[in-house]
Write a protein that holds these residues in place. Sequence first.
Motif, PDB file in Angstrom:
ATOM      1  N   ALA A  89       0.829  -1.207   0.000  1.00  0.00           N
ATOM      2  CA  ALA A  89       0.000   0.000   0.000  1.00  0.00           C
ATOM      3  C   ALA A  89       0.863   1.256   0.000  1.00  0.00           C
ATOM      4  O   ALA A  89       0.559   2.241  -0.689  1.00  0.00           O
ATOM      5  CB  ALA A  89      -0.936  -0.001   1.208  1.00  0.00           C
ATOM      6  N   VAL A  90       1.952   1.247   0.768  1.00  0.00           N
ATOM      7  CA  VAL A  90       2.862   2.393   0.790  1.00  0.00           C
ATOM      8  C   VAL A  90       3.461   2.624  -0.591  1.00  0.00           C
ATOM      9  O   VAL A  90       3.527   3.759  -1.083  1.00  0.00           O
ATOM     10  CB  VAL A  90       3.979   2.162   1.828  1.00  0.00           C
ATOM     11  CG1 VAL A  90       5.078   3.217   1.690  1.00  0.00           C
ATOM     12  CG2 VAL A  90       3.395   2.187   3.243  1.00  0.00           C
ATOM     13  N   LEU A  91       3.892   1.558  -1.238  1.00  0.00           N
ATOM     14  CA  LEU A  91       4.482   1.678  -2.566  1.00  0.00           C
ATOM     15  C   LEU A  91       3.448   2.115  -3.594  1.00  0.00           C
ATOM     16  O   LEU A  91       3.768   2.884  -4.510  1.00  0.00           O
ATOM     17  CB  LEU A  91       5.108   0.342  -2.977  1.00  0.00           C
ATOM     18  CG  LEU A  91       6.283  -0.118  -2.106  1.00  0.00           C
ATOM     19  CD1 LEU A  91       6.702  -1.533  -2.480  1.00  0.00           C
ATOM     20  CD2 LEU A  91       7.463   0.839  -2.235  1.00  0.00           C
ATOM     21  N   LEU A  92       2.202   1.662  -3.448  1.00  0.00           N
ATOM     22  CA  LEU A  92       1.156   2.065  -4.379  1.00  0.00           C
ATOM     23  C   LEU A  92       0.893   3.565  -4.287  1.00  0.00           C
ATOM     24  O   LEU A  92       0.751   4.244  -5.315  1.00  0.00           O
ATOM     25  CB  LEU A  92      -0.123   1.284  -4.082  1.00  0.00           C
ATOM     26  CG  LEU A  92      -1.320   1.489  -5.010  1.00  0.00           C
ATOM     27  CD1 LEU A  92      -2.161   0.225  -5.071  1.00  0.00           C
ATOM     28  CD2 LEU A  92      -2.210   2.651  -4.562  1.00  0.00           C
ATOM     29  N   VAL A  93       0.831   4.092  -3.067  1.00  0.00           N
ATOM     30  CA  VAL A  93       0.576   5.522  -2.895  1.00  0.00           C
ATOM     31  C   VAL A  93       1.708   6.352  -3.483  1.00  0.00           C
ATOM     32  O   VAL A  93       1.486   7.417  -4.076  1.00  0.00           O
ATOM     33  CB  VAL A  93       0.387   5.849  -1.401  1.00  0.00           C
ATOM     34  CG1 VAL A  93       0.338   7.347  -1.172  1.00  0.00           C
ATOM     35  CG2 VAL A  93      -0.894   5.200  -0.881  1.00  0.00           C
ATOM     36  N   ALA A  94       2.937   5.867  -3.359  1.00  0.00           N
ATOM     37  CA  ALA A  94       4.090   6.636  -3.831  1.00  0.00           C
ATOM     38  C   ALA A  94       4.345   6.485  -5.320  1.00  0.00           C
ATOM     39  O   ALA A  94       5.003   7.334  -5.933  1.00  0.00           O
ATOM     40  CB  ALA A  94       5.342   6.203  -3.056  1.00  0.00           C
ATOM     41  N   ALA A  95       3.826   5.414  -5.929  1.00  0.00           N
ATOM     42  CA  ALA A  95       4.215   5.049  -7.296  1.00  0.00           C
ATOM     43  C   ALA A  95       3.921   6.088  -8.369  1.00  0.00           C
ATOM     44  O   ALA A  95       4.730   6.268  -9.281  1.00  0.00           O
ATOM     45  CB  ALA A  95       3.569   3.712  -7.669  1.00  0.00           C
ATOM     46  N   PRO A  96       2.798   6.804  -8.345  1.00  0.00           N
ATOM     47  CA  PRO A  96       2.477   7.650  -9.506  1.00  0.00           C
ATOM     48  C   PRO A  96       3.287   8.931  -9.615  1.00  0.00           C
ATOM     49  O   PRO A  96       3.348   9.521 -10.697  1.00  0.00           O
ATOM     50  CB  PRO A  96       0.991   7.988  -9.288  1.00  0.00           C
ATOM     51  CG  PRO A  96       0.502   7.086  -8.223  1.00  0.00           C
ATOM     52  CD  PRO A  96       1.695   6.767  -7.391  1.00  0.00           C
ATOM     53  N   PHE A  97       3.901   9.385  -8.549  1.00  0.00           N
ATOM     54  CA  PHE A  97       4.343  10.771  -8.493  1.00  0.00           C
ATOM     55  C   PHE A  97       5.827  10.932  -8.798  1.00  0.00           C
ATOM     56  O   PHE A  97       6.667  10.171  -8.318  1.00  0.00           O
ATOM     57  CB  PHE A  97       4.030  11.365  -7.118  1.00  0.00           C
ATOM     58  CG  PHE A  97       2.570  11.264  -6.770  1.00  0.00           C
ATOM     59  CD1 PHE A  97       1.624  11.979  -7.478  1.00  0.00           C
ATOM     60  CD2 PHE A  97       2.142  10.427  -5.754  1.00  0.00           C
ATOM     61  CE1 PHE A  97       0.277  11.886  -7.179  1.00  0.00           C
ATOM     62  CE2 PHE A  97       0.803  10.313  -5.443  1.00  0.00           C
ATOM     63  CZ  PHE A  97      -0.142  11.055  -6.153  1.00  0.00           C
TER      64      PHE A  97
END
Length: 505
Positions: A89-97
């Motif tokens: 979940a942490v990686l998913l939140v950070a992935a787009p930016f």
Amino acid sequence: MEHQTLAEASAALGALAAPLLLLARGRALLLAGLAGVVVAEVGLAYALAPDAFELVTESALRVGFALALGVGVLALAVGLVRFPAAAPAVLLVAAPFRLTVGLGSQEASLLLPLYVGLTAATAALVYRMLRGQVTTPVPLLVAIPASALVGLTAISLLWARDLHAGLIELVFFYFPFAVLLAVVARTRPERWTGTALATALLSLTAVIAAIGLYEAATHDQLVGKHTITFANAFASYFRVTSLFKDPSVFGRHVVLGMVVLLVLLWLQRLRPAVGLPLMALSAAALYFSYSQTSFLALFASVLVVGFIAGDMRTRRILVATAATLALVGGIVVLATVDGEPSNRFTRGRSSLVRITLPVYADHPVAGVGIGSQPLVSGQEADGRPGKHRNASHTTPFTIAAELGTLGLLAYAAFLLSTGRALLLTWRRDRALGLTLIGCLTSLVVHSLTYGSFFEDPFVWGMVGLAAAALVFLPEGATESPLPETRAVRVRAKPFPAQPPGSPGR
């Protein structure tokens, strides 16, 4: 280029270490593979930007920022040691930016939030592994084709025509994403993991969609003004980008959220009073992106999700609808392109394909090396200057030109093994499997006319989730009980707290 020998030696080391990281079945080999990737990354980064260390230490402000970043990584790693299942979940939140970082006279748009999260998640994984808490390997169904792809890509730097572009691909994409796959695949999910992932992605989609609608209302770009404002000034419509620099990238991320909403609504895991307004918000924002590629990706995802999850009647309706739309679309295309150059109708894509295929024809076995297709297309096809204008924007053609037939075989093996892994995940958990199938379908279709498939962290993260499902979820179909429609929150099927064994390897 300076430090070419160092770059080639580091690429060769990474070509051995990254597959070892994915294929390792024991702790010693896993640590050796991870250490090799880290050393290769350092060597490649130094070859790419030898003055980077001096740039970081040239001012107290930059030193302070680097120290604060290190403390943040350490704190996040401590948290992930305590709650390891939160890593996806942490990686998913950070992935787009992406954040713009100055590197001397150049600026680079980097996935810095993702690199911070990935560093912390990797450190937490190593700590838990040293304490004997991590023993599960990546399933060979996923590990073998991913290793072949990353290894071939890395070693192709030895004959790459554009060494600088190849270094960028390896340093910022292929090697970090191999680590991303290894970390996610070895992370044991908890009961709340599915809910956390769905909530995080839907929240991101709602935010970026709302920002996109704000841009559509005000005709003011928040990000990427230098890249899209000029185009908007000479167009009859205004394309929004939200927190991204490209409307198609914005559209790709909105489509991912819409696919998740579709699955949750289809399986009655989300109350329509919540899901339908979110779907309307996302659809409106996607419309103002005017991204034909994103519309096509959404259509393909809906078709695939409906065909897999629906009954026979639903499948017949979908097939009939798809055939009708294809027929009508073909007629419209023929009527539209009559008398118009194909390059204008396809927004330049046809000419990019024409200048990419000769590169493959001239280098059919192993291609011209990672990152080199735009440069070689400009040199060999028609001599036009400007590497960026010669990028094919079509993943299969780019792979054919850069990695040759060997690359196409690795690409096909990756897609086929991923498809097999997703179907096995679908048999273990309906919601997770169907979501991954729909989302990866959209990314594959999107990459056919936009490219950037293996440069998208969502691809590697989703493959990692499928690999984790093969290891930690029990075999056999899991028919999900339908929650009451009065439910307000996303209700993803819980992962088993103590999954038996490690099936599906």
